[in-house]
Scaffold this active site. Structure first.
Site, mmCIF file in Angstrom:
data_model
loop_
_atom_site.group_PDB
_atom_site.id
_atom_site.type_symbol
_atom_site.label_atom_id
_atom_site.label_comp_id
_atom_site.label_asym_id
_atom_site.label_seq_id
_atom_site.Cartn_x
_atom_site.Cartn_y
_atom_site.Cartn_z
ATOM 1 N N ARG A 489 0.947 -1.247 0.195
ATOM 2 C CA ARG A 489 -0.015 0.066 -0.105
ATOM 3 C C ARG A 489 0.967 1.264 0.142
ATOM 4 O O ARG A 489 2.100 1.113 -0.086
ATOM 5 C CB ARG A 489 -0.946 -0.027 1.128
ATOM 6 C CG ARG A 489 -0.254 0.077 2.536
ATOM 7 C CD ARG A 489 -1.308 -0.030 3.579
ATOM 8 N NE ARG A 489 -0.778 0.023 5.121
ATOM 9 C CZ ARG A 489 -0.915 -0.658 5.972
ATOM 10 N NH1 ARG A 489 -1.913 -1.614 5.821
ATOM 11 N NH2 ARG A 489 -0.425 -0.457 7.071
ATOM 12 N N GLU A 491 2.415 3.006 1.836
ATOM 13 C CA GLU A 491 3.189 3.167 2.998
ATOM 14 C C GLU A 491 4.603 2.368 2.773
ATOM 15 O O GLU A 491 5.520 3.217 2.410
ATOM 16 C CB GLU A 491 2.621 2.201 4.106
ATOM 17 C CG GLU A 491 2.239 3.205 5.189
ATOM 18 C CD GLU A 491 1.462 2.757 6.347
ATOM 19 O OE1 GLU A 491 1.957 2.886 7.644
ATOM 20 O OE2 GLU A 491 0.393 2.224 6.237
ATOM 21 N N GLU A 773 -1.117 -8.536 8.346
ATOM 22 C CA GLU A 773 -1.107 -7.311 9.341
ATOM 23 C C GLU A 773 -2.072 -7.670 10.441
ATOM 24 O O GLU A 773 -1.764 -7.381 11.771
ATOM 25 C CB GLU A 773 -1.315 -6.010 8.790
ATOM 26 C CG GLU A 773 -1.332 -5.022 9.514
ATOM 27 C CD GLU A 773 -1.556 -3.460 8.871
ATOM 28 O OE1 GLU A 773 -2.201 -3.581 7.793
ATOM 29 O OE2 GLU A 773 -1.070 -2.622 9.284
#
Ligand code: BGC
Length: 911
Positions: A489, A491, A773
């Site tokens: 993503r 990030e 996650e």
């Protein structure tokens, strides 16, 4: 009874600092310490002395060594550089080692020659200019790649003895000489705290310089990368380190007569926009062949097509001296595996999707596609399918989309992106010609930092084997240049808390010392900017961004990385210089910890909220910090753990005054912690899995009876929770160990083997191929967790592998660098066999055990020059037996523990 096997005696793996065997090329350490392993020694081998020889040529039989040194020492790990003088910039030497066995007083054979070459050690060695494109660009939007080129003349009356390219960029580069790719690095020069630390690479380009012609050409593509491309979440930011890409390259040709020709970047280089029209880490790459310049990196005569696009490069100001130009301490990012699609899927919306069967990090390569010119192939990358379609939401603002416009070559076209990577298992392919076989037209290229595989684990339970495999894949995908949270993503950042908790597991699976050492140096630099408080991510791209986080955020665990990560590396390597190098950073964090000075208490009392037991399974999807365990309790538990480590580290570094200070501080916080959070009978204020796990593992109970009660209470909570996991980031690495060390191993195994959500095995029942996650990144109904932070590739919760290694496999490190190990398997659940090995600095340490016909049979392998404590799972032999190097076998009668499987408790039952 143990019996002993023997093998021949050889010195292997001669290596320098923390570089891979055979890859100490262009390194930055002028006096590199050396290490080797000895294989096949007789049992109980102890090295008496070693001899090192250095040669400046490979044909050592014909020439005498530059130097030969004999040293009386049992050391074989990181021994001091044997030459009186350090290596000079550019210097290379071949070295070999032999060692003497103390018992037999005879030498081994010489090791194979191992080459070491240093790069450019001084700024003055760089003669090249920093150059950039000459045209003005709008820095608020992504820019195309730039192609730089320089044609040069080589006088072949002299013979080239050595050709080296020293190169770096502000951006990402890929170099070619005479149309051929230089080296096999990916995303060079990598990502670092660019303002202070910029890496360069060195390539041996001897084979690329033309010999049949006096003209050669070097070309370098440069794209935005992390340097000025968009990085960060919630909009992120462009141009974090500068709004212009730049290139520094120095090609040095050394001739046999000793003369040197140098081709340096300067205004004589030409530059033009290239066919990669978009090159972004998050959004992907867009290649438009209409911008191709034929033979751009080869010798061209005047007036060839495409000549008009070139303009002169511009000299920029020299790189400020505050930016150190450094060789990387580890290995480069490389393309390390190729995967082929396993399945073609036609989605409900009629899209063509290829399933690679593995969530991976890298990119998709298209192969030999024949089509008309101008057709565009789009590749959209996703980790999971939702409602049968590629799930877009987990990527947030990352497009993860590569596009290639075909030239229409009759023989077909192949293409791969150069400046981006994706985290994915599925690729949605749009634009593929109808008569093309998708399965043979695409492959996935897996990229990560090359690291020596160091640990393997198998057991009789295939779900656990799959879990372990997923943890390994999670590590690979998040060790792309530096340790990141996730790879897909908007990030992909060096989140400090994630690696703080995962380093012990990481160091067991791979030798990742070089990468982590370099990242820790970046961390220290970024921390200094924030007055000693470590940033949440390193490199600190959040600084100056609107993310909802304070700019200076003293956050436990995330900041404890300053201590936890160097300590774990030290344990696995025995290299105390890592502790010394990071000592200031560790101290700065401890000094910055906000204490409750108003109440004269040493407790950690932050002004802001803490991330705490991040991603507790009971936290609401959109508030992952809202955990069952009080965040301040978590922060204080980690503070005590860090202070304990600081006392040990200070003692190792012979900092006596500091040792005393940290011992006293730890004592004071421990006492205050017990007063604040622990009842006299061992209950904790947060009656949660994480609180007890930390309390037990960090030794926070003043009395043994409190600890025993805490263990029993933890087991009860777990049983009442029907063996579902109840921990987030903070408690997960410790919960199984806490249960086991307080006598509840079977409860730990029952929890480890639970398959219902939330648990470690639940994702596997849902087809996971990496660590997720969240415990429920995918919900049981197959939908993606509604939280806006849902990755399917995060390593933190995989820290449980350390429990599998140490308790199920039974293998742990007792003295730093595995000088002494311990084998003490605790069989549990329905597991009847396990097999574990780790490549220590001394050699392979291993344990395999099985339960068969009422017997527990075990074989261990102890590396030379080390010892092992062996404890068998039997009440008669609970004392550890110390064995020396060699192979040892054991067989004892064994009775399955009768408490398996433990019962779950309902709400009205008590344990
Ligand atoms: C990251 C985490 C990180 C966390 C802390 C997330 O977005 O992916 O792994 O540690 O933020 O806030």
């Amino acid at each position: 009874m143990a019996d002993v096997l023997t093998k021949p005696f050889v010195v292997t793996d001669l290596r320098f600092e923390h570089h891979l065997v055979g890859r100490a090329f262009g390194i930055g350490e002028p006096s590199p310490r050396m290490s080797w392993r000895v294989c096949g020694t007789s049992p109980g081998f102890v090295q008496e002395k070693y001899e090192v020889q250095c040669f400046d040529r490979k044909d050592q039989e014909a020439i005498s060594p530059v130097q030969s040194v004999e040293i009386q020492s049992a050391d074989s790990i990181l021994v001091p550089w044997p030459l009186e003088l350090p290596l000079k910039s550019r210097q290379g030497l071949f070295t070999r080692v032999r060692v003497w066995d103390k018992v037999q007083a005879k030498p081994s054979e010489w090791s194979e020659l191992s080459y070491v070459e240093v790069g450019l050690l001084e700024r003055g060695d760089w003669q090249c200019q920093r150059i950039s494109a000459s045209w003005k660009q709008d820095s608020s939007v992504p820019r195309p790649e730039e192609l730089y080129r320089k044609q040069f003349h080589v006088d072949h009356r002299r013979k080239i003895s050595k050709a080296r390219l020293y190169i770096t960029a502000q951006g990402i580069y890929q170099a070619e000489i005479n149309g051929k790719l230089v080296g096999d690095h990916f995303l060079a020069p990598g990502w670092s705290a660019y303002s202070e630390r910029l890496h360069y690479q060195v390539y041996d380009v001897s084979d690329l310089i033309a010999t049949e012609s006096t003209e050669s050409c070097i070309g370098v593509r440069v794209a935005e990368g992390w340097f000025c491309g968009r990085i960060g979440f919630e909009g992120g930011r462009r141009n974090i380190w500068g709004d212009q890409t730049a290139l520094m390259a120095q090609l040095e040709l050394t001739f046999e007569d000793g003369s040197v020709d140098v081709v340096c970047t300067d205004e004589s280089w030409e530059v033009a926009p290239g066919p990669v029209q978009l090159a972004e880490i998050y959004h992907g790459e867009k290649y438009d062949c209409s911008y191709e310049i034929p033979y751009w990196s080869s010798v061209r005569s005047k007036n060839e097509p495409g000549d008009s696009v070139w303009s002169k490069a511009t000299n920029m100001d020299p790189l400020p001296t505050s930016t150190a130009l450094l060789a990387f301490m580890g290995a480069p990012i490389r393309r390390l595996h190729i995967l082929h699609p396993e399945k073609i899927i036609t989605t409900p919306k009629g899209k063509l999707v290829l399933d690679f069967g593995q969530n991976l990090v890298g990119y998709s390569r298209i192969k030999s596609i024949k089509s008309e010119a101008g057709r565009q192939i789009s590749l959209f990358h996703a980790e999971v399918l939702e409602n049968g379609e590629c799930a877009r939401r987990p990527l947030r603002e990352a497009d993860a989309l590569d596009k290639y416009k075909l030239k229409g070559l009759p023989e077909g076209e192949s293409w791969e992106p150069r400046f981006t990577f994706h985290g994915y298992r599925y690729v949605q392919v749009d634009g593929l010609p109808a008569d093309t076989d998708p399965l043979s037209s695409l492959e996935a290229v897996v990229v990560y930092t090359e690291m020596e595989p160091a640990g393997e684990f198998f057991c009789s339970n295939n779900m656990l084997n799959k879990l372990h495999q997923n943890i390994r894949w999670g590590m690979r995908g998040n060790f792309v240049g530096l340790p990141t949270d996730c790879p897909q993503r908007d990030e992909r950042l060096g989140w400090t808390g994630d690696i703080a908790l995962f380093t012990p597991t990481a160091c067991f699976l791979y030798d990742c010392t070089g990468l982590l050492k370099s990242w820790l140096a970046d961390l220290a630099v970024d921390q200094a900017v924030l007055g000693g408080v470590p940033p949440l991510v390193c490199p600190n791209v959040l600084f100056g961004q609107k993310t909802g986080f304070p700019q200076v955020f003293p956050c436990a665990i995330w900041a404890d990385v300053t201590i936890l990560t160097p300590w774990a590396i030290y344990q696995s390597t025995g290299d105390a210089t890592i502790l010394a190098a990071q000592y200031k950073s560790m101290q700065a964090w401890i000094n910055a910890v906000p204490r409750d000075s108003a109440n004269n208490s040493p407790l950690y009392t932050p002004k802001q909220l803490q991330l705490g037991d991040w991603l507790d399974p009971d936290a609401p999807p959109n508030n992952p910090g809202q955990a069952k365990t009080d965040a301040q309790l978590v922060a204080n538990a980690f503070l005590i753990h860090s202070l304990d480590l600081m006392a040990k580290i200070s003692a190792i570094l012979e900092e006596a005054t500091h040792t005393r200070t940290y011992v006293n501080d730890a004592m004071a916080v421990r006492k205050a912690f017990a007063d604040e959070y622990i009842s006299p009978n061992g209950r904790m204020i947060s009656d949660s899995q994480t609180a007890y796990a930390l309390g037990i593992c960090f030794d926070l109970f003043p009395e043994p009876k409190q600890k025993a009660r805490a263990g029993a209470r933890l087991a009860e909570i777990v049983r009442r929770n029907a063996f579902h996991i109840g921990t987030g980031f903070a408690g997960t690495p410790f919960i199984c160990e806490a249960l086991t060390s307080t006598g509840h191993a079977q409860v730990a195994y029952r929890m480890l083997l639970e398959e219902e959500c939330p648990s470690w095995l639940y994702p596997i029942t849902m087809g996971a191929t990496t660590m997720w996650e969240r415990w429920d990144s995918m919900l049981p109904d197959g939908s993606v967790n509604p939280g806006d932070m849902t990755s399917f590739n995060h390593y933190a919760l995989g820290a449980v592998a350390t429990f599998m290694h140490e308790r199920l496999g039974g293998l742990r490190c007792v003295e730093p660098g595995w000088k002494k190990s311990r084998v003490e398997p605790i069989p549990g659940g329905d597991i009847t066999a396990a097999n574990i090995n780790h490549l220590t600095p001394f050699g392979k340490v291993a344990c395999s055990w099985k339960i068969e016909d009422g017997m527990f049979q075990m074989q261990v392998e102890v590396p030379p020059s080390t010892t092992m404590e062996v404890v068998l799972p039997s009440s008669e032999q609970s004392e550890a037996k110390l064995v020396s190097s060699g192979m040892w076998k054991y067989s004892i009668p064994y009775k399955q523990p009768n408490e398996w499987p433990p019962n779950a408790l309902t709400w009205y039952e008590r344990d």
